[in-house]
Structures are given as structure tokens and as C-alpha cells.
Design an enzyme around this catalytic site. Structure first.
Site, PDB file in Angstrom:
ATOM      1  N   TYR A  29       0.863  -1.191   0.000  1.00 53.75           N
ATOM      2  CA  TYR A  29       0.000   0.000   0.000  1.00 53.75           C
ATOM      3  C   TYR A  29       0.898   1.240   0.000  1.00 53.75           C
ATOM      4  CZ  TYR A  29      -3.980  -2.949   1.553  1.00 53.75           C
ATOM      5  OH  TYR A  29      -4.969  -3.900   1.657  1.00 53.75           O
ATOM      6  N   ARG A  60     -16.361   0.136  -0.955  1.00 52.04           N
ATOM      7  CA  ARG A  60     -15.387   1.161  -1.361  1.00 52.04           C
ATOM      8  C   ARG A  60     -16.045   2.524  -1.543  1.00 52.04           C
ATOM      9  NH1 ARG A  60     -10.790  -1.814  -3.160  1.00 52.04           N
ATOM     10  NH2 ARG A  60     -11.210  -4.030  -3.299  1.00 52.04           N
ATOM     11  N   GLY A  61     -17.056   2.773  -0.760  1.00 57.45           N
ATOM     12  CA  GLY A  61     -17.750   4.062  -0.800  1.00 57.45           C
ATOM     13  C   GLY A  61     -19.050   4.010  -1.588  1.00 57.45           C
ATOM     14  N   ALA A  95     -22.134   3.433   0.495  1.00 54.06           N
ATOM     15  CA  ALA A  95     -22.249   4.562   1.434  1.00 54.06           C
ATOM     16  C   ALA A  95     -22.673   5.828   0.698  1.00 54.06           C
ATOM     17  CB  ALA A  95     -20.917   4.786   2.148  1.00 54.06           C
ATOM     18  N   GLY A  96     -22.716   5.759  -0.626  1.00 54.32           N
ATOM     19  CA  GLY A  96     -23.138   6.913  -1.433  1.00 54.32           C
ATOM     20  C   GLY A  96     -22.123   8.035  -1.454  1.00 54.32           C
TER      21      GLY A  96
HETATM   22  N1  LIG Z   1      -7.474  -8.300   1.585  1.00 55.27           N
HETATM   23  C1  LIG Z   1      -7.746  -7.569   0.536  1.00 55.27           C
HETATM   24  O1  LIG Z   1      -7.684  -8.031  -0.611  1.00 55.27           O
HETATM   25  C2  LIG Z   1      -8.159  -6.133   0.718  1.00 55.27           C
HETATM   26  C3  LIG Z   1      -8.595  -5.397  -0.389  1.00 55.27           C
HETATM   27  C4  LIG Z   1      -8.987  -4.083  -0.193  1.00 55.27           C
HETATM   28  C5  LIG Z   1      -8.952  -3.530   1.069  1.00 55.27           C
HETATM   29  N2  LIG Z   1      -8.508  -4.260   2.134  1.00 55.27           N
HETATM   30  C6  LIG Z   1      -8.433  -3.671   3.490  1.00 55.27           C
HETATM   31  O2  LIG Z   1      -9.727  -3.295   3.908  1.00 55.27           O
HETATM   32  C7  LIG Z   1      -9.748  -1.914   4.264  1.00 55.27           C
HETATM   33  C8  LIG Z   1     -11.108  -1.318   3.962  1.00 55.27           C
HETATM   34  O3  LIG Z   1     -11.417  -1.487   2.600  1.00 55.27           O
HETATM   35  P1  LIG Z   1     -11.761  -0.320   1.620  1.00 55.27           P
HETATM   36  O4  LIG Z   1     -11.165   0.939   2.113  1.00 55.27           O
HETATM   37  O5  LIG Z   1     -11.428  -0.760   0.263  1.00 55.27           O
HETATM   38  O6  LIG Z   1     -13.302  -0.309   1.637  1.00 55.27           O
HETATM   39  P2  LIG Z   1     -14.510   0.460   2.333  1.00 55.27           P
HETATM   40  O7  LIG Z   1     -14.286   0.605   3.778  1.00 55.27           O
HETATM   41  O8  LIG Z   1     -15.679  -0.270   1.838  1.00 55.27           O
HETATM   42  O9  LIG Z   1     -14.534   1.863   1.590  1.00 55.27           O
HETATM   43  C9  LIG Z   1     -13.699   2.937   1.827  1.00 55.27           C
HETATM   44  C10 LIG Z   1     -14.325   4.121   1.113  1.00 55.27           C
HETATM   45  O10 LIG Z   1     -15.530   4.444   1.814  1.00 55.27           O
HETATM   46  C11 LIG Z   1     -15.523   5.805   2.155  1.00 55.27           C
HETATM   47  N3  LIG Z   1     -16.044   5.972   3.516  1.00 55.27           N
HETATM   48  C12 LIG Z   1     -15.446   5.641   4.685  1.00 55.27           C
HETATM   49  N4  LIG Z   1     -16.237   5.934   5.721  1.00 55.27           N
HETATM   50  C13 LIG Z   1     -17.344   6.489   5.199  1.00 55.27           C
HETATM   51  C14 LIG Z   1     -18.521   7.025   5.758  1.00 55.27           C
HETATM   52  N5  LIG Z   1     -18.704   7.037   7.071  1.00 55.27           N
HETATM   53  N6  LIG Z   1     -19.475   7.505   4.926  1.00 55.27           N
HETATM   54  C15 LIG Z   1     -19.296   7.505   3.605  1.00 55.27           C
HETATM   55  N7  LIG Z   1     -18.196   7.026   3.018  1.00 55.27           N
HETATM   56  C16 LIG Z   1     -17.228   6.511   3.804  1.00 55.27           C
HETATM   57  C17 LIG Z   1     -14.088   6.274   2.103  1.00 55.27           C
HETATM   58  O11 LIG Z   1     -14.191   7.610   1.734  1.00 55.27           O
HETATM   59  P3  LIG Z   1     -12.970   8.638   1.578  1.00 55.27           P
HETATM   60  O12 LIG Z   1     -12.449   8.356   0.213  1.00 55.27           O
HETATM   61  O13 LIG Z   1     -13.601   9.962   1.706  1.00 55.27           O
HETATM   62  O14 LIG Z   1     -11.992   8.344   2.637  1.00 55.27           O
HETATM   63  C18 LIG Z   1     -13.472   5.363   1.070  1.00 55.27           C
HETATM   64  O15 LIG Z   1     -13.584   5.938  -0.203  1.00 55.27           O
HETATM   65  C19 LIG Z   1      -8.597  -1.305   3.485  1.00 55.27           C
HETATM   66  O16 LIG Z   1      -8.141  -0.111   4.073  1.00 55.27           O
HETATM   67  C20 LIG Z   1      -7.577  -2.404   3.552  1.00 55.27           C
HETATM   68  O17 LIG Z   1      -6.896  -2.350   4.796  1.00 55.27           O
HETATM   69  C21 LIG Z   1      -8.130  -5.562   1.959  1.00 55.27           C
END
Ligand SMILES: NC(=O)c1ccc[n+]([C@@H]2O[C@H](COP(=O)([O-])OP(=O)(O)OC[C@H]3O[C@@H](n4cnc5c(N)ncnc54)[C@H](OP(=O)(O)O)[C@@H]3O)[C@@H](O)[C@H]2O)c1
Length: 332
Positions: free
Chosen positions: A56, A208-209, A212-213
Site C-alpha cells: 500500500y 469502497r464508498g 455509502a453513497g
Molecule cells: N485483503 C484484501 O484483498 C483487501 C482489499 C482491499 C482492502 N482491504 C483492506 O480493507 C480496508 C477497507 O477497505 P476499503 O477501504 O477498500 O473499503 P470500504 O471501507 O468499503 O470503503 C472505503 C471508502 O468508503 C468511504 N467511507 C469511509 N467511511 C465512510 C462514511 N462514514 N461515509 C461515507 N463514506 C465513507 C471512504 O471515503 P474517503 O475516500 O472519503 O476516505 C473510502 O472511499 C482497506 O483499508 C484495507 O486495509 C483488503
């Protein structure tokens, strides 16, 4: 903050985890100071599970986490770290390497960047088709026996690999995408994880957002991984946005935001599941923390199912080239 135990052999962690990926990569520019403040605020609120990966931001994410952990009690953090994805200097992805000697080499550099003497859960980010899973896990077990790793985890593997892995080593948890829009895990993988006593750390809980809209297309010239993702394109995006809007209306009637509803829904799927949320800002984090206290009733869950039924998402969860690396997507 409630705690949940990861599987039969894993650590106890906060019932909500923080994912750090977007602070360094994939989702466009992040504010470094705000990222750091978000990690610290999460820890202050009792979040212990902090998820990162050496790829990352090509080490940036680990250095960031290391700065956050400086001066903190080591036992207040459960550091979950992925390895194996290879990058080139331009940031391109050039494959996976889960060979035993590479695993040990990766961790040596990671501990330096983190400023730690061990990580709590170490996991290959994807299966390396060239390397038997037993060999990769054997290398992590050597690191565990030497004190550099506490627990072994997996990421995005399917049921057959789970069985092979569990026969070789104790596995704390499987990290896998699980959300209202990604429910493939429910058919085979989750039942097998439960049978084997393997916990689940769910990522992409907010799709990924998308659910959450909160996603908007990147400005011209800005990189955002999601713009290449099938769910964020064309008619798929329109259909998925309609699901998000329906969830928003339902959540509002319950006094929740859609993100809170989506997080609470994943948490409701079982005490063996820990949602890992990708909040990059403190306001997002506070919203997620609010969800940790929400218990959805049977009526709530039925209402959610009615507006976002299983299988409702339009489009695959990754571009085709990356779907090919998902062991979890192979037929059982
Ligand atoms: N094992 C794997 O293959 C894998 C793959 C992907 C991710 N991961 C791990 O999982 C974690 C979480 O996954 P993710 O970040 O992809 O997915 P997520 O939590 O589904 O989505 C993150 C997105 O949601 C938005 N968000 C966060 N809180 C919010 C809220 N309260 N209201 C509205 N929107 C919100 C964020 O906005 P902003 O852009 O404004 O911050 C970001 O764009 C990663 O950080 C990583 O550590 C693992």
C-alpha cells in the site's frame, strides 16, 4: 468498544477494525496529517485492529502506521499486515511472490518501516499460483516461532485453500470482501471458515464508498482504482447507486447514515466477523464508531434485504485481470 475473537486460535480484537489502504494508495490523494490523526483517534476510541499491506503506497502505509504507533502501548494495537503483491517503481502491479524466502525478506523490511519487532497477523494478500500454500504458511510459521509474527491470516482464498491451509497451520482469520453488495462469501467460504474455526475480517464493507453513497468520479488526471472497477462504470454504476439511495432512505428512517447501516449489517452476520472500515478522516471514523453500537433487529435486517437483496450488485467486484487472481472466486 466490544471485542471479538478471531477464530479459534486468533487474537481478540476490537469489533470494528480500521483499514489504512486508502491513506496511501488506490483512492486518490489523502491528507497525511489527517490520516495520522484518524489512526490515533481510532486507537483512542478503542480500535485495536489496524490493517495494512507492505504494497500500500509501496511502504508508505507501513511508515505511516509506524509513526502512529510510536509512543503508543504496543499491546493496544493488533497489526494485520499483507504481503506478496509486487510493484514497480512507477506503482504498477507486476505479480505476486509468496515463496518462503521472499516472505521472510518482505517481513524484515516491513518491521523496519513499521518500527516494530513483530506484527500480530501476517497474511499473503493473494494466493501465488506458483507456490503451494503450505510452503508460504510454513515460512510464516518459522517467523512466528522466532517471535516476529503472532498469528497467520489469509486473504481472498476459497474454501478448498482454507482447508489445505488449516490442515497445515492454525489460521486466525480470512480477510475477504463482504458487504451488502458482495455476498459471494456466504455460499461456501463462510460455512467452511466456521467449520474450521477461522474468523473473518470483512473488507469493502462500504463497497469502497459505493453503498455509502460517497464516491464521486476522480478529477481529470487523478488516479482512483475504482474508476477502473466494473461496479463503478456506466449502467452498473447507475444501478448500484440506486441501491445505495434505497439504503440511504431506509437508514435515515432509522436515524442512521447508509455507511452505519452497511457496517452494522456486516457486523450482524455473526460474532466471528469483524468489519474493517476504510475511513481516512476523523469524521468518517466517528460515523463508523457510531455503527459499532448499532444492533439491527430482525425487522431491520428484513428491510435491508428487501432494498438490497443478495446478488443485487451490478458488475464484478474487481476488473477482470484482478478477478483472475482471486482464489475466492474459483468454483468450489
Ligand atoms: N485483503 C484484501 O484483498 C483487501 C482489499 C482491499 C482492502 N482491504 C483492506 O480493507 C480496508 C477497507 O477497505 P476499503 O477501504 O477498500 O473499503 P470500504 O471501507 O468499503 O470503503 C472505503 C471508502 O468508503 C468511504 N467511507 C469511509 N467511511 C465512510 C462514511 N462514514 N461515509 C461515507 N463514506 C465513507 C471512504 O471515503 P474517503 O475516500 O472519503 O476516505 C473510502 O472511499 C482497506 O483499508 C484495507 O486495509 C483488503
Amino acid at each position: 468498544m466490544e471485542h471479538r475473537k478471531l477464530g479459534r486460535t486468533g487474537p481478540r480484537v476490537s469489533a470494528l477494525g480500521l483499514g489504512l489502504m486508502g491513506m496511501s494508495d488506490f483512492y486518490g490523494p489523502a491528507d497525511e496529517a489527517e490520516s495520522l490523526s484518524t489512526i490515533l483517534a481510532a486507537m483512542d476510541a478503542g480500535v485495536t485492529l489496524l490493517d495494512s499491506g507492505d504494497f500500500y503506497g509501496v511502504g508508505h502505509n507501513e511508515a505511516l502506521l509506524g509513526r502512529a504507533l510510536k509512543g503508543r502501548r504496543r499491546d493496544d494495537a493488533v497489526v494485520s499486515l499483507k504481503f506478496g503483491a509486487l510493484r514497480d517503481p512507477a506503482g504498477g502491479f507486476i505479480g505476486y511472490d509468496n515463496r518462503p524466502k521472499s516472505v521472510k525478506n518482505f517481513l524484515a523490511y516491513s518491521l523496519q518501516r513499521l518500527g516494530l519487532d513483530h506484527v500480530d497477523i501476517y497474511r499473503p494478500s493473494r494466493l501465488d499460483p506458483e507456490v503451494p500454500i503450505e510452503d508460504t504458511l510454513g515460512a510464516i510459521a518459522d517467523l512466528r516461532d522466532a517471535g516476529f509474527v503472532r498469528h497467520i491470516g489469509l486473504s481472498e482464498v476459497g474454501a478448498a485453500t482454507l482447508r489445505r491451509a488449516a490442515a497445515a497451520q492454525p489460521i486466525a482469520d480470512l480477510q475477504i470482501e463482504y458487504s451488502l453488495l458482495s455476498r459471494g462469501v456466504e455460499d461456501t467460504i463462510l460455512p467452511v471458515a466456521r467449520e474450521l474455526g477461522i474468523g473473518v475480517t470483512a473488507y469493502g464493507v462500504l463497497s469502497r464508498g459505493l453503498i455509502a453513497g460517497s464516491w464521486t468520479p476522480p478529477a481529470a488526471g487523478r488516479f482512483d482504482f475504482r474508476a477502473m472497477s466494473p461496479r463503478f462504470q456506466g449502467d452498473n454504476l447507475r444501478r448500484n447507486a440506486a441501491l445505495a439511495e434505497a439504503l440511504r432512505a431506509l437508514a435515515a428512517a432509522r436515524g442512521l447514515t447508509p455507511a452505519q447501516m452497511a457496517i452494522a449489517w456486516v457486523a450482524s452476520r455473526g460474532p466471528d466477523i469483524v468489519p474493517v472500515v476504510g475511513a481516512r478522516r476523523r469524521d468518517r471514523l466517528v460515523e463508523a464508531l457510531g455503527a459499532a453500537a448499532v444492533v439491527l433487529s430482525a425487522d431491520d435486517l428484513a428491510a435491508v434485504e428487501a432494498v438490497v437483496p443478495k446478488g443485487a450488485a451490478a458488475g464484478d467486484r474487481y476488473p477482470a485481470a484482478q478477478m483472475a487472481f482471486l482464489d475466492s472466486e474459483r468454483p468450489a
